[in-house]
Enzyme design. Structure first.
Site, PDB file in Angstrom:
ATOM      1  N   HIS A   1      -8.526  31.335   4.768  1.00 26.82           N
ATOM      2  CA  HIS A   1      -9.234  30.395   5.630  1.00 26.82           C
ATOM      3  C   HIS A   1      -9.428  31.005   7.019  1.00 26.82           C
ATOM      4  O   HIS A   1      -8.502  31.564   7.601  1.00 26.82           O
ATOM      5  CB  HIS A   1      -8.439  29.087   5.733  1.00 26.82           C
ATOM      6  CG  HIS A   1      -9.172  27.988   6.403  1.00 26.82           C
ATOM      7  ND1 HIS A   1     -10.154  27.249   5.764  1.00 26.82           N
ATOM      8  CD2 HIS A   1      -9.084  27.480   7.661  1.00 26.82           C
ATOM      9  CE1 HIS A   1     -10.631  26.338   6.595  1.00 26.82           C
ATOM     10  NE2 HIS A   1     -10.000  26.462   7.756  1.00 26.82           N
TER      11      HIS A   1
ATOM     12  N   SER B   1     -14.743  25.753   9.792  1.00 23.35           N
ATOM     13  CA  SER B   1     -13.606  24.912   9.428  1.00 23.35           C
ATOM     14  C   SER B   1     -13.939  23.447   9.724  1.00 23.35           C
ATOM     15  O   SER B   1     -14.918  22.927   9.194  1.00 23.35           O
ATOM     16  CB  SER B   1     -12.350  25.389  10.151  1.00 23.35           C
ATOM     17  OG  SER B   1     -11.199  24.758   9.654  1.00 23.35           O
TER      18      SER B   1
ATOM     19  N   ASP C   1      -8.059  29.972  -0.137  1.00 22.31           N
ATOM     20  CA  ASP C   1      -8.183  28.793   0.723  1.00 22.31           C
ATOM     21  C   ASP C   1      -8.115  27.548  -0.152  1.00 22.31           C
ATOM     22  O   ASP C   1      -8.932  27.383  -1.066  1.00 22.31           O
ATOM     23  CB  ASP C   1      -9.504  28.843   1.496  1.00 22.31           C
ATOM     24  CG  ASP C   1      -9.666  27.689   2.473  1.00 22.31           C
ATOM     25  OD1 ASP C   1      -8.725  26.885   2.613  1.00 22.31           O
ATOM     26  OD2 ASP C   1     -10.733  27.595   3.105  1.00 22.31           O
TER      27      ASP C   1
END
EC number: 3.1.1.1
Length: 446
Positions: free
Chosen positions: A408, A274, A378
Site C-alpha cells: 500500500h 489511498s 495490500d
C-alpha cells in the site's frame, strides 16, 4: 516479497501510526477536537516549502482558497507550459512510443530496462524567463510576450488515513512534481481538512469546493479578457493585461495568474491516493451530478491509487492480508473511527464502500473513465478491483494496474518514492491519462 528494509520500515511505521491514532482517539473523547476551521497539516510532519521559481522543471505556489476553513491548494506548474512545443515534451513522446519490451509492465518494474538517459539539453534560467520580466517576489509570472500553452488540470488528493498527510508534505510534493512532468498537467494538490478535528463529510466537501473554485477561476479569467479599466457599482476594477488578474480598489487579486494563463479546466482529471481515492470518487460523482453547471470545468477521467475502501463483508484479501504492510486493517479501522461520526460508523458507509446498497449519486454507467492502481500485498486490493469490475460491466473504461510485490502506497510513501516501481507507476498512469486529455478530443461525456 518486499525487501527487508521495507518490512522493517513498515513495522516502525505501523507502531508510530497506531500511537498517533490512539492519542487522537483519547484526546477526541476527552476534550473534543471539533473545529470548523480545521487543520490541513500536522506539525510533526516534514513539509516542502513552495517555490514559485522553476526547480527541476516545476514551479509551485500555495493558495488559501477558503477564508472560513484551512482548505488550501498547492499548484504544480510544469515548465513545459512556457512553450508551445517544448523539447522535453518531444522527448516524452518518443519515450512513450518505445516498444513495450523496453517498458516496465503494469505489474511492477522491469529490472532489465535501461536507466533513463540524463537530460543534456539546455534549460531556461531558474525562473523560466528573462530577468526583466520577473515579478518582485522573484517567482514565475505569466507574460503576454512569452509563448505559453494551456495544460490540463489534475486535482490530487493525498493519502494519510484521514488524520495525517498534507498537500505540502515532502513526499506529496515529490510525487506531484513527478506527475506534473510525466503527465504534462497542472497539478492542484488539495490540502483538505483532517480528522478528527473535521470528520466526514468535511474532506469530501473540500474536494468539491476546490472543483467549484477552479470553475470560478476559469470564469474570472474569461471575464478579464474582455474587461478594461472601468468602475463597476462605484468600485474601481483594473485589468492587468500581463498576468490576467482582476483586482479591486484594495489591490486584492481575484484571479490566479498561473491558472488564467495556462490552465484548461475542460480537461480535468482527478487523482486520489489511498483515502484520497475515496475523495476523488466522491468528487467525480458530484461532477457528474452537476453536469453543465460546472462549465467550463469538465472531469474527463479519474485515477484511484490503492483506494481506502472497506466493507462489512470482508473480501478474500481483507482476510488473508489483514496484517499487511504499513496500513494494515486494525490500524485502518482506527482511522475510520476517527473519520466517521460516531452515529454513522459503518464499514458500508458510502464514504467507505463504493458499492454499498445505500450508495447515492448517479448510476455507475455515468461515471468517468477510472484507472485503478492496486498492490499485491495490500488488503484493500480486492474491493478496489471489485469496484473497477462493476464499472466495466456498465461499459465504463476502468482498467486495473496491479503491481507485483508491491505494498500500500508503494508509489507515494516517502521511503518508496524513488524506487523503479514508483517511477513505472507514474509513467503507466501518464500513458492512460493522456488518452483523455489529448487536444484531439475527449472520449467521455456526461
Amino acid at each position: 516479497m518486499p525487501g527487508v528494509a521495507v518490512k522493517l520500515y513498515s513495522v516502525f511505521f505501523k507502531l508510530l501510526l497506531k500511537h498517533r491514532l490512539q492519542n487522537l482517539i483519547s484526546i477526541s473523547a476527552a476534550d473534543g477536537l471539533s473545529d470548523s476551521f480545521g487543520v490541513s497539516t500536522r506539525s510533526d510532519e516534514s513539509v516542502a516549502a513552495a517555490n514559485p521559481s522553476f526547480t527541476d522543471g516545476v514551479a509551485t505556489k500555495d493558495i488559501h482558497i477558503d477564508p472560513m476553513t484551512s482548505l488550501t491548494v498547492r499548484i504544480f506548474l510544469p515548465e513545459s507550459a512556457l512553450s508551445p512545443e517544448p523539447d522535453s515534451l518531444r522527448h516524452k513522446d518518443n519515450y512513450n512510443h518505445q516498444p513495450r519490451s523496453d517498458r516496465r509492465h503494469s505489474y511492477g518494474p522491469n529490472h532489465n530496462s535501461p536507466a533513463p538517459a540524463e537530460r543534456n539539453e539546455s534549460r531556461r534560467n531558474s525562473y523560466g524567463c528573462n530577468n526583466e520580466n520577473l515579478e518582485p517576489y522573484g517567482g514565475y509570472a505569466p507574460s503576454a510576450k512569452r509563448n505559453s500553452r494551456k495544460l490540463p488540470v489534475m486535482l490530487q488528493f493525498h493519502g494519510g488515513g484521514w488524520v495525517s498527510g498534507s498537500s505540502d508534505s515532502a513526499a506529496n510534493d515529490f510525487f506531484c512534481r513527478r506527475i506534473a512532468k510525466v503527465c504534462d498537467v497542472i497539478v492542484l494538490a488539495v490540502g483538505y481538512r483532517l480528522a478528527p478535528e473535521n470528520r466526514y463529510p468535511a474532506a469530501f466537501e473540500d474536494g468539491v469546493k476546490v472543483l467549484h473554485w477552479l470553475g470560478k477561476q476559469a470564469n474570472l479569467a474569461d471575464c478579464c479578457k474582455s474587461l478594461g479599466n472601468r468602475r463597476v457599482n462605484g468600485v474601481e476594477v483594473k485589468k492587468l493585461n500581463v498576468q490576467g488578474q482582476i483586482v479591486d480598489a484594495f489591490g486584492a487579486s481575484m484571479v490566479e495568474p498561473w491558472l488564467a494563463a495556462h490552465a484548461d479546466p475542460s480537461r480535468c482529471v482527478l487523482l486520489g491516493v489511498s483515502c484520497g481515492g475515496n475523495i476523488a470518487d466522491y468528487v467525480a460523482r458530484k461532477a457528474v451530478e452537476a453536469g453543465k453547471l460546472l462549465e467550463p470545468v469538465k472531469v474527463v477521467a479519474q485515477v484511484l491509487m490503492y483506494p481506502f475502501f472497506i466493507g462489512n463483508n470482508p473480501t478474500q484479501s481483507e482476510i488473508k492480508l489483514a496484517n499487511s504492510y504499513f496500513y494494515d486493517k486494525p490500524v485502518s479501522v482506527l482511522a475510520w473511527k476517527l473519520f466517521l461520526p460516531e452515529k454513522e460508523f459503518d464499514f458500508d458507509h458510502p464514504a467507505a464502500n463504493p458499492l454499498a446498497h445505500n450508495r447515492s449519486g448517479p448510476p455507475l454507467k455515468l461515471m468517468p473513465p477510472t484507472l485503478t492502481v492496486v498492490a499485491e500485498h495490500d488488503w484493500m486490493r480486492d474491493r478496489a478491483i471489485a469496484y473497477s469490475e462493476e464499472l466495466r460491466k456498465v461499459n465504463v473504461d476502468s482498467p486495473v494496474l496491479e503491481y507485483k510485490d508491491a505494498v500500500h502506497e508503494f508509489a507515494t510513501l516517502d521511503m518508496l518514492l524513488k524506487t523503479p516501481q514508483a517511477q513505472a507507476c507514474a509513467e503507466d498512469i501518464a500513458i492512460w491519462v493522456k488518452k483523455y486529455i489529448s487536444l484531439r478530443g475527449h472520449e467521455f461525456s456526461y
